[in-house]
Design a protein around this motif. Sequence first.
Motif, short mmCIF file in Angstrom:
data_model
loop_
_atom_site.label_atom_id
_atom_site.label_comp_id
_atom_site.label_asym_id
_atom_site.label_seq_id
_atom_site.Cartn_x
_atom_site.Cartn_y
_atom_site.Cartn_z
N LYS A 255 0.94 -1.06 0.06
CA LYS A 255 0.07 -0.06 -0.05
C LYS A 255 0.72 1.19 0.15
O LYS A 255 0.55 2.29 -0.63
CB LYS A 255 -0.91 -0.03 1.19
CG LYS A 255 -1.96 -1.20 1.16
CD LYS A 255 -2.70 -1.07 2.40
CE LYS A 255 -3.94 -2.18 2.53
NZ LYS A 255 -4.67 -2.18 3.74
N ALA A 256 1.92 1.26 0.79
CA ALA A 256 2.78 2.56 0.92
C ALA A 256 3.63 2.54 -0.67
O ALA A 256 3.49 3.69 -0.96
CB ALA A 256 3.81 2.13 1.96
N ASN A 300 4.92 16.45 4.96
CA ASN A 300 3.47 16.23 5.25
C ASN A 300 2.83 15.07 5.97
O ASN A 300 3.27 13.88 5.64
CB ASN A 300 2.70 16.32 3.78
CG ASN A 300 2.85 17.81 3.06
OD1 ASN A 300 3.03 18.66 4.02
ND2 ASN A 300 2.96 17.84 1.90
N ALA A 301 2.09 15.34 6.99
CA ALA A 301 1.31 14.16 7.58
C ALA A 301 0.30 13.52 6.91
O ALA A 301 -0.63 14.02 6.09
CB ALA A 301 0.87 14.88 8.90
N TYR A 302 0.30 12.24 6.70
CA TYR A 302 -0.50 11.23 6.22
C TYR A 302 -1.32 10.35 6.87
O TYR A 302 -0.42 9.45 7.51
CB TYR A 302 0.06 10.88 4.88
CG TYR A 302 -0.87 9.76 3.97
CD1 TYR A 302 -1.95 10.13 2.94
CD2 TYR A 302 -0.81 8.38 4.38
CE1 TYR A 302 -2.66 9.38 2.57
CE2 TYR A 302 -1.74 7.72 3.91
CZ TYR A 302 -2.55 8.11 3.03
OH TYR A 302 -3.51 7.36 2.41
N GLY A 303 -2.61 10.52 7.16
CA GLY A 303 -3.26 9.28 8.01
C GLY A 303 -4.46 8.87 7.33
O GLY A 303 -5.57 8.56 8.05
N ALA A 307 -6.84 4.99 1.62
CA ALA A 307 -8.03 5.01 0.98
C ALA A 307 -8.27 5.11 -0.42
O ALA A 307 -7.48 5.90 -0.98
CB ALA A 307 -9.18 5.91 1.60
N LYS A 308 -9.29 4.11 -1.00
CA LYS A 308 -9.52 4.40 -2.59
C LYS A 308 -10.51 5.35 -2.73
O LYS A 308 -11.38 5.32 -2.08
CB LYS A 308 -9.77 2.88 -2.95
CG LYS A 308 -8.51 1.97 -2.95
CD LYS A 308 -7.19 2.55 -3.61
CE LYS A 308 -6.16 1.53 -3.40
NZ LYS A 308 -4.73 2.07 -3.85
N PHE A 313 -6.97 8.71 -7.12
CA PHE A 313 -5.93 9.18 -6.55
C PHE A 313 -6.36 9.44 -5.06
O PHE A 313 -7.55 9.65 -4.55
CB PHE A 313 -5.31 10.35 -7.19
CG PHE A 313 -6.09 11.69 -7.12
CD1 PHE A 313 -6.03 12.50 -6.17
CD2 PHE A 313 -6.89 11.96 -8.28
CE1 PHE A 313 -6.88 13.64 -6.31
CE2 PHE A 313 -7.77 12.95 -8.37
CZ PHE A 313 -7.58 13.86 -7.48
N ASP A 314 -5.35 9.60 -4.10
CA ASP A 314 -5.54 9.95 -2.69
C ASP A 314 -5.73 11.25 -2.47
O ASP A 314 -4.88 12.11 -2.67
CB ASP A 314 -4.07 9.23 -2.02
CG ASP A 314 -4.64 9.27 -0.33
OD1 ASP A 314 -5.08 10.22 0.12
OD2 ASP A 314 -4.78 8.15 -0.01
#
Length: 561
Positions: A255-256, A300-303, A307-308, A313-314
Motif C-alpha cells: 500500500k505504501a 506532510n502528515a498522512y493518515g 483509502a481508495k 488518487f489519494d
Amino acid sequence: MLALAVPASINAAQLPAKGEPPISAQTQLSGGVRPAGQADLALRSADLSFAPDPATRRMTARATLVLEARRDVAALTLDLDSNYAVRSLTLDGAAVRFERPDGRIVVSRALAAGKRATLAIAYDGTPHVAVNAPWDDGMVWSTTRDGRPWIASTTEGYGCDLLWPCLDFPTGEPEVATLHITAPAGLQAPSNGRLLGVDTLPDGRTVWNWQARHPNTYAIAINIGPYEVIEGAYQSRFGNTIPLRYWHLPGESEKARALFDEFAPTLDFFERVIGPYPFGDEKLGVVETPHKGMEHQTINAYGNGYAKAPEGFDWLFHHEFSHEWFANQLTAANWDDYWLHEGFGSYMQPLYGQWREGDARYAVMMEAQRNQIANRAAIVRDRVLTEEEVYEPAKGGAGTDIYYKGSWTLHTLRWLVGDQVFFDSVRRLVYGRRDPAPGNFRPRYGSTAEFQTIVRAESGRDLSWFFDTYLRDRALPELTMTRDGDTLRLRWMTEGKRAFPMPVELKIDDAIRRVELPEGTASITVPASSHVVVDPAARILRRSAAVEEYQAWQREQRTRQ
C-alpha cells in the motif's frame, strides 16, 4: 551535540489524556492582534531541540532564537504554552530576568531597529494532548499494533507555541530552522527540510538533525515511530532533481508503494500548472501519522489509511501536498486570508481530476464541493483575526467555506477571466513573479488584497465586485429569470446590493449563448417555445434553492439518528 535528559518515569495512570493538560485561552489563540512591539520582531533563525518521552508524555526542549527588530521595541515577547516551565534563559549569552505572563515569555530589554538579539531558552513540561487531531492541536501519543511508540504533533489551529517559544502569527516564520529530535532506541524521527545527520547516544537513543528554510510557523513537526522509508528521486521539468521520501509503518509495503507511486505524477501536475516545487533542494517528504493529515512543510502528515476513491488518487495526500505551494511557499499574511491556503488547496483536487481524466471528472468533484458550501459567514473580513475567528463557526468564522466556497470562487474566476489570466495571476501570487525557476524565488506572504490587485493587472479589469460578493458577502449572488412571451429577463441580486456584472451562458434549445449583464441585468429575445437552461456547464457559483433544501434535509436526517 549535547543530549537532552530523559524525564523521570511516572505511573501510567498519571499520563495525560486527550485534552490534558488544559491550555489557556491565550495559548489557544494563534494570530490576531499582537502585544505591543511583537509584530515588529523578525525571527532570523531558530535552533530547536525536542526530546519527547512516550513513557511520561513529557518533553524536554531547548530553543536558541535570533531575533531582529524591524522597528524599535521596548521588550522581547515570545509565545510559549504555560504548561512548560522555563528552566533558564540567556540574552546574548548572559542570564537575564524574564516574566511569564499567561502563555508568553517577556524579556524587558529594548532592541533598536536593525539590531539582533540571541535568546537561548531551556524548558520542559507536559505538552497539551490533542483531542481530535488535526482539527484541534497538540501532541498525539499513540502506539503501533505491536506496541511501539508512534508520536506526532500538530499545531495549525492553536499555534507553534504548543511546542516552542515562537512568534505565533503567520508572518513569524524563521528564515531558517534547525531541528534536533531525540527518538527512543530503534525509532526514527523524520521532520522538516533536509537531514543533516543522525547521532546515536550512549543509551541507544538517536538524535535526528534537520534543517529547513522559511518553515511555516505551524509546520515544524515532531514525528517519531518505527518507520520504514521508501526513497526515490524526481527529475523536474525545471532541470533540478528532487528527493522523494515516504516514511510508513512496517507491514504496509504494498500500500505504501502505491501511494509513493503517486508522488511523481502529482509533482509533475503542480510543476506544469502552478510552477516549480518550492522546496526541491530539500525534499518531497510524507510521513504516516496517527492523525488524518497536515501540511507540515516537506514532511506532510498522512493518515488516510490508503483509502481508495473513484477519482483514482489519494485526495488527502494531494490536498496536503498542494499546501507546499498554498501555505508554505505562499503564506497568508493574516489569518483573515486563510482561504488562500484552503480554497486553493481544495481547488487543486478537481483541477488534478481534470488534468488526469477531463471535464467530466472535474465537474463531479466540483459538484461534491458545491453541496458543502454553508454561507454562514463571510470568508474575508478585512481585519486582523485569529485562526479560530476564521475557522470556527462558533466564533463567527466561515468554517469549511474557506475550503469549498473558496474553491468555487476560483472555479468561477477562472471561467470569468480565462485560463491564461487565471494561471498567470496564481503564479504571481505564489512566487511573486511570472517566470519562477529554481533559485529565483523565496517563500513569501500574500493577501486577498494582493491577489485582487494581481488579477486586475493581468486581466485589465476591475473585478472588485467579484471579490466583494464572493469573499466579503456571506450570501451567494442569486440570479432570477423571468419570461414574458418572447422576452427573457435576467437579474443578479447580491447581499451587498451592488452591481454584479457577471455574464451568463444560456442553453437555448441546442445552442449555447453568452449573455452579458453589464449592470447586473439583461433582457433578451427568446422564442416562447424554446427550452432555456441557465449556466448549463455550472460555471458560476450562485444561490441554489435545491442545494439549500438538500442541506436542510441532511440536517434533519442527522437529528433523527
